[in-house]
Structure formats: C-alpha cells, structure tokens
Design a protein around this motif. Structure first.
Motif, PDB file in Angstrom:
ATOM      1  N   LYS A   1      -5.422  -4.607  15.105  1.00 48.47           N
ATOM      2  CA  LYS A   1      -6.084  -5.630  15.917  1.00 48.47           C
ATOM      3  C   LYS A   1      -7.512  -5.234  16.295  1.00 48.47           C
ATOM      4  N   PRO A   2      -7.751  -3.996  16.777  1.00 47.95           N
ATOM      5  CA  PRO A   2      -9.135  -3.617  17.110  1.00 47.95           C
ATOM      6  C   PRO A   2     -10.089  -3.661  15.926  1.00 47.95           C
ATOM      7  N   LEU A   3      -9.591  -3.396  14.734  1.00 52.94           N
ATOM      8  CA  LEU A   3     -10.456  -3.404  13.546  1.00 52.94           C
ATOM      9  C   LEU A   3     -10.549  -4.782  12.897  1.00 52.94           C
ATOM     10  N   GLY A   4      -9.789  -5.746  13.409  1.00 57.43           N
ATOM     11  CA  GLY A   4      -9.818  -7.080  12.826  1.00 57.43           C
ATOM     12  C   GLY A   4      -9.171  -7.149  11.455  1.00 57.43           C
ATOM     13  N   MET A   5      -8.144  -6.329  11.246  1.00 59.29           N
ATOM     14  CA  MET A   5      -7.454  -6.290   9.951  1.00 59.29           C
ATOM     15  C   MET A   5      -6.365  -7.368   9.926  1.00 59.29           C
ATOM     16  N   ASN A   6      -6.773  -8.582   9.690  1.00 61.40           N
ATOM     17  CA  ASN A   6      -5.865  -9.725   9.769  1.00 61.40           C
ATOM     18  C   ASN A   6      -5.032  -9.937   8.511  1.00 61.40           C
ATOM     19  N   GLU A   7      -5.345  -9.186   7.454  1.00 64.36           N
ATOM     20  CA  GLU A   7      -4.615  -9.338   6.190  1.00 64.36           C
ATOM     21  C   GLU A   7      -3.625  -8.195   5.956  1.00 64.36           C
ATOM     22  N   THR A   8      -3.400  -7.390   6.978  1.00 63.30           N
ATOM     23  CA  THR A   8      -2.509  -6.233   6.874  1.00 63.30           C
ATOM     24  C   THR A   8      -1.312  -6.421   7.800  1.00 63.30           C
ATOM     25  N   TYR A   9      -0.119  -6.172   7.276  1.00 61.86           N
ATOM     26  CA  TYR A   9       1.084  -6.324   8.091  1.00 61.86           C
ATOM     27  C   TYR A   9       2.215  -5.467   7.520  1.00 61.86           C
ATOM     28  N   VAL A  10       3.247  -5.291   8.313  1.00 65.19           N
ATOM     29  CA  VAL A  10       4.437  -4.565   7.877  1.00 65.19           C
ATOM     30  C   VAL A  10       5.392  -5.549   7.222  1.00 65.19           C
ATOM     31  N   TYR A  11       5.890  -5.180   6.063  1.00 67.11           N
ATOM     32  CA  TYR A  11       6.779  -6.058   5.303  1.00 67.11           C
ATOM     33  C   TYR A  11       8.182  -6.016   5.903  1.00 67.11           C
ATOM     34  N   ASN A  12       8.581  -7.101   6.541  1.00 66.03           N
ATOM     35  CA  ASN A  12       9.889  -7.175   7.195  1.00 66.03           C
ATOM     36  C   ASN A  12      10.792  -8.269   6.633  1.00 66.03           C
ATOM     37  N   ASP A  13      10.209  -9.265   6.008  1.00 68.76           N
ATOM     38  CA  ASP A  13      10.944 -10.439   5.536  1.00 68.76           C
ATOM     39  C   ASP A  13      11.204 -10.318   4.041  1.00 68.76           C
ATOM     40  N   VAL A  14      12.463 -10.144   3.658  1.00 67.84           N
ATOM     41  CA  VAL A  14      12.789  -9.952   2.237  1.00 67.84           C
ATOM     42  C   VAL A  14      12.516 -11.207   1.404  1.00 67.84           C
TER      43      VAL A  14
ATOM     44  N   ILE B   1       0.823  -1.209   0.000  1.00 70.65           N
ATOM     45  CA  ILE B   1       0.000   0.000   0.000  1.00 70.65           C
ATOM     46  C   ILE B   1       0.860   1.264   0.000  1.00 70.65           C
ATOM     47  N   THR B   2       2.161   1.129   0.156  1.00 75.34           N
ATOM     48  CA  THR B   2       3.117   2.248   0.149  1.00 75.34           C
ATOM     49  C   THR B   2       2.552   3.459   0.916  1.00 75.34           C
ATOM     50  N   SER B   3       2.402   4.617   0.264  1.00 71.36           N
ATOM     51  CA  SER B   3       2.044   5.831   1.016  1.00 71.36           C
ATOM     52  C   SER B   3       0.610   5.877   1.520  1.00 71.36           C
ATOM     53  N   VAL B   4      -0.214   4.920   1.160  1.00 73.28           N
ATOM     54  CA  VAL B   4      -1.534   4.826   1.790  1.00 73.28           C
ATOM     55  C   VAL B   4      -1.355   4.606   3.288  1.00 73.28           C
ATOM     56  N   ALA B   5      -0.199   4.060   3.666  1.00 77.58           N
ATOM     57  CA  ALA B   5       0.103   3.860   5.087  1.00 77.58           C
ATOM     58  C   ALA B   5       0.154   5.176   5.850  1.00 77.58           C
ATOM     59  N   LYS B   6       0.313   6.294   5.144  1.00 77.45           N
ATOM     60  CA  LYS B   6       0.309   7.596   5.813  1.00 77.45           C
ATOM     61  C   LYS B   6      -1.023   7.846   6.513  1.00 77.45           C
ATOM     62  N   LEU B   7      -2.115   7.315   5.963  1.00 72.62           N
ATOM     63  CA  LEU B   7      -3.416   7.446   6.627  1.00 72.62           C
ATOM     64  C   LEU B   7      -3.428   6.692   7.953  1.00 72.62           C
ATOM     65  N   HIS B   8      -2.747   5.554   7.998  1.00 74.46           N
ATOM     66  CA  HIS B   8      -2.654   4.783   9.239  1.00 74.46           C
ATOM     67  C   HIS B   8      -1.896   5.575  10.300  1.00 74.46           C
TER      68      HIS B   8
ATOM     69  N   GLY C   1       5.875   3.124   4.770  1.00 78.18           N
ATOM     70  CA  GLY C   1       5.695   2.883   3.336  1.00 78.18           C
ATOM     71  C   GLY C   1       5.808   1.428   2.936  1.00 78.18           C
ATOM     72  N   GLY C   2       6.100   0.553   3.900  1.00 76.67           N
ATOM     73  CA  GLY C   2       6.308  -0.854   3.580  1.00 76.67           C
ATOM     74  C   GLY C   2       5.236  -1.767   4.127  1.00 76.67           C
ATOM     75  N   MET C   3       3.999  -1.274   4.164  1.00 76.71           N
ATOM     76  CA  MET C   3       2.901  -2.115   4.649  1.00 76.71           C
ATOM     77  C   MET C   3       2.255  -2.877   3.496  1.00 76.71           C
ATOM     78  N   VAL C   4       1.712  -4.036   3.842  1.00 72.82           N
ATOM     79  CA  VAL C   4       0.993  -4.890   2.891  1.00 72.82           C
ATOM     80  C   VAL C   4      -0.448  -4.999   3.362  1.00 72.82           C
ATOM     81  N   SER C   5      -1.383  -4.982   2.422  1.00 68.39           N
ATOM     82  CA  SER C   5      -2.785  -5.132   2.798  1.00 68.39           C
ATOM     83  C   SER C   5      -3.554  -5.718   1.622  1.00 68.39           C
ATOM     84  N   THR C   6      -4.853  -5.823   1.793  1.00 67.66           N
ATOM     85  CA  THR C   6      -5.766  -6.252   0.728  1.00 67.66           C
ATOM     86  C   THR C   6      -6.825  -5.182   0.557  1.00 67.66           C
ATOM     87  N   ALA C   7      -7.557  -5.255  -0.545  1.00 66.80           N
ATOM     88  CA  ALA C   7      -8.636  -4.286  -0.771  1.00 66.80           C
ATOM     89  C   ALA C   7      -9.684  -4.391   0.329  1.00 66.80           C
TER      90      ALA C   7
END
Length: 355
Positions: free
Chosen positions: A205-218, A60-67, A246-252
């Motif tokens: 966690k409060p929103l139940g966003m189980n498909e969103t995470y920070v990309y740490n593993d290359v 999601i790159t800069s969409v993470a700025k909203l987070h 800027g390195g978060m992963v998510s789904t629609a």
C-alpha cells in the motif's frame, strides 16, 4: 545531431531484439522484461514475447522472499527482532518442538532468525516431501499434479524428513523454502497480523503496488500459468497453499517499483544492505546472503564486461527481480519457465551486453 529520444529508441529496439532472440533460442512460450537504467539519463523500458504481454500479471514465486526480507529488516530496525534471536522466542508452541533433532538432541532452540534468512538452519526443504505418499512434492507439481496442504502439514514434513545438519554447521547453504515459511510465521507473531495483511500495510500500500496480491482464490485465472519444459502447469491449489512466501502475483511494473524501493532505501536504511550481503556459496554459479542471491563473474569467463555482479532473487516460475550495482540497472519480469533456474541471469547478461 541525434536526439536522446532517437538514441533511446535505438536501445529499446536492441533490447527487444535481444529478448526475441533469447526467447527463441531457449524455446520459451513467452517472456516479460522490464529494464530501468538510472545512471546518466534514466531510461525505462518493458518488452514481451510470445503468449505474454507487458502488463500480464504472473506468479513471482520465490521473488516474494525479497518482500519478506524487507519486512524483517524493517522490524529489525524498529528493534522488534534481531538476527541472533532464536526462532523459539517467537515460535514457542509445542508444535514447533522437534524440528531439528540430531542424534536424539533437539537443536530447534539453536536455530536463529539469521539462520532462516541465510538458509543455514540445516532444516530440510519440504519440496522433497511426499504429501501423497508417492513422488516428492516438487516432482508431482512439475508433472502438473495439483494439490494443497496446510501449515501443519509442512511441520509434519519437516520432522519426517529430518534435518540436513545442525543449525549454522555448514560452509555452504542448503536452500530450503522451509526457512521462509517459518520466517513468515515469525513476522506474523511480531506484527500481530496475517503475513498477507502485514505485507499490504508495510509495503504494498505505501508503495502504491496495486497490481500485486497474494493468490488465495483457486478459481482466479488472472496470473499467467508457467511451464516446465512443454508442460503448462495448472496448479492453483498449490499456488494458493504457498501463501505470501511463494504464492504472490505481480507485474513487471509493480515488481520494478518494489525493486527500486528496496535498493534505494525506501523500505529500510541502506546500511542494512551491508548486513544482508554476507555471501556463502550455494553452487558454482550462485552465492546467497540473507534473503538474497548473487551471480558473479566466473573465474575465467570472457568477455569480462558481460559478467558484473547481479543480486536479487528469482523464482521457480521463472520470475526475477535483479539489480546490477556496477551498471545501476534493474531487471524485473519472467521467463515463465521452470526448466532452468539460471535463465533469468542469462537473460540479464544478454541485456548487459548492450550497455
């Protein structure tokens, strides 16, 4: 008599056709689009094209700025930070001295949290720095040259590039990822947690966003790689270096959960939306508030109905999370292409034309 389900199916078909046409016209490898319309009878739909599926995780790159914006607003409401606070109130180590030296004077203490949120700090964008000593980071990443960097490397880049202006001394904004990297460090100081941990605890966690995470593993190949024109960008070291900013992963789907929570007052009081919608020009197409952008009707654009205000954020990967207040419709997804930063807005207007 036509049933509501038949009517919705007709709308869904129209949206998929628009998405197919848009993807074809812009030569996109794949797209994902999720739409939620809440006025009248609420309806939701997700479609995809090309090499992407509706459930595919993506950067999601800069969409993470909203987070990060939502986290800062939550901390503000709790009285833990004010927008007028100087950043040196939180970033008081020697390493943060000298970030904004103009004519021999250090203006770093004059930079506020609000300046970072609104890109009015006058600080340069570290994307313009060359960590390799050759081309800028932006140019090298777009050619597919993967690389990593550390937080202290960013501070070195900021100091070597030098400020664009004094803090708050511009009529138009100077967009720089630098601002939100520093903002993330401030959030860590306030919460006494790593930014990733804070985002998980305060929002994911409060929103139940189980498909969103920070990309740490290359070695993680879960998220779709995005493109720059025809070039597929395999840059896992860079994506892991961006961190949560800027390195978060998510789904629609997950992005839609977050976007609705953001504009429905689940993350902070709705009165804060007035605070962040203080628009300043970024270019002839967009303006920027505090952590959020706005695309609005061009002065002489036709047809007028196709140009309501669109607010939210997009990312360099083509990801987007956008809201159209007039139509009460939300858009999330990705065009998975970095060649044109306005593609997400163009896609949203394609769909708006059917409403």
């Amino acid at each position: 008599m036509i049933s509501s389900s038949e009517t919705n199916q007709g709308i869904f078909t129209a949206w998929q056709n628009r998405l197919n046409e848009f993807s074809r016209q812009n030569k996109l490898k794949g797209t994902i689009l999720s739409v939620f319309r809440e006025k009248k009878d609420p309806i939701s739909w997700t479609g995809a094209t090309g090499n992407l599926s509706r459930e595919q995780p993506y950067f999601i790159t800069s969409v993470a700025k909203l987070h990060l914006l939502a986290l800062v607003l939550k901390l503000k409401v709790r009285g833990l930070v004010n927008l007028d606070d100087p950043i040196t109130k939180f970033l008081n180590e020697d390493i943060y001295l000298g970030l904004s030296i103009v004519k021999g004077q250090d203006f770093t203490p004059k930079i506020t949290v609000g300046h970072l949120l609104s890109h009015l700090s006058g600080l340069p964008d570290y994307f313009q720095f060359s960590f390799s000593g050759e081309k800028s980071l932006r140019e090298e990443l777009f050619t597919g040259k993967d690389q990593s960097w550390r937080p202290k490397d960013l501070l070195k880049a900021i100091k070597e590039l030098g400020p664009i202006s004094k803090p708050g001394n511009r009529k138009s904004i100077a967009y720089a990822d630098t601002n939100f990297q520093l903002l993330g460090k401030i959030a860590e100081k306030i919460t006494r947690q790593d930014l990733e941990e804070a985002l998980i605890n305060f929002q994911l966690k409060p929103l139940g966003m189980n498909e969103t995470y920070v990309y740490n593993d290359v070695h993680d190949r879960t998220p779709a790689t995005f493109y720059h024109y025809e070039k597929q960008l395999e840059i896992p070291m860079a994506m892991s270096s961006f961190g949560p900013v800027g390195g978060m992963v998510s789904t629609a789907r997950d992005s839609m959960i977050f976007l609705k929570a953001f504009f429905h007052g689940q993350l902070f009081p709705l009165t804060e939306l007035d605070t962040i919608q203080q628009w300043k020009s970024m270019n002839k197409y967009l303006s920027y508030g505090l952590g959020m952008s706005r695309s609005e009707k061009p002065r002489y654009a036709l047809p007028l109905k196709a140009y309501p205000e669109i607010i939210g954020h997009t990312g360099i990967s083509g990801a987007f999370a956008l809201f159209v207040p007039e139509k009460k419709v939300f858009f999330t997804g990705t065009v998975n292409q970095s060649k044109d930063p306005y593609l997400p807005y163009k896609l949203a207007r394609k769909i708006i034309g059917t409403l």
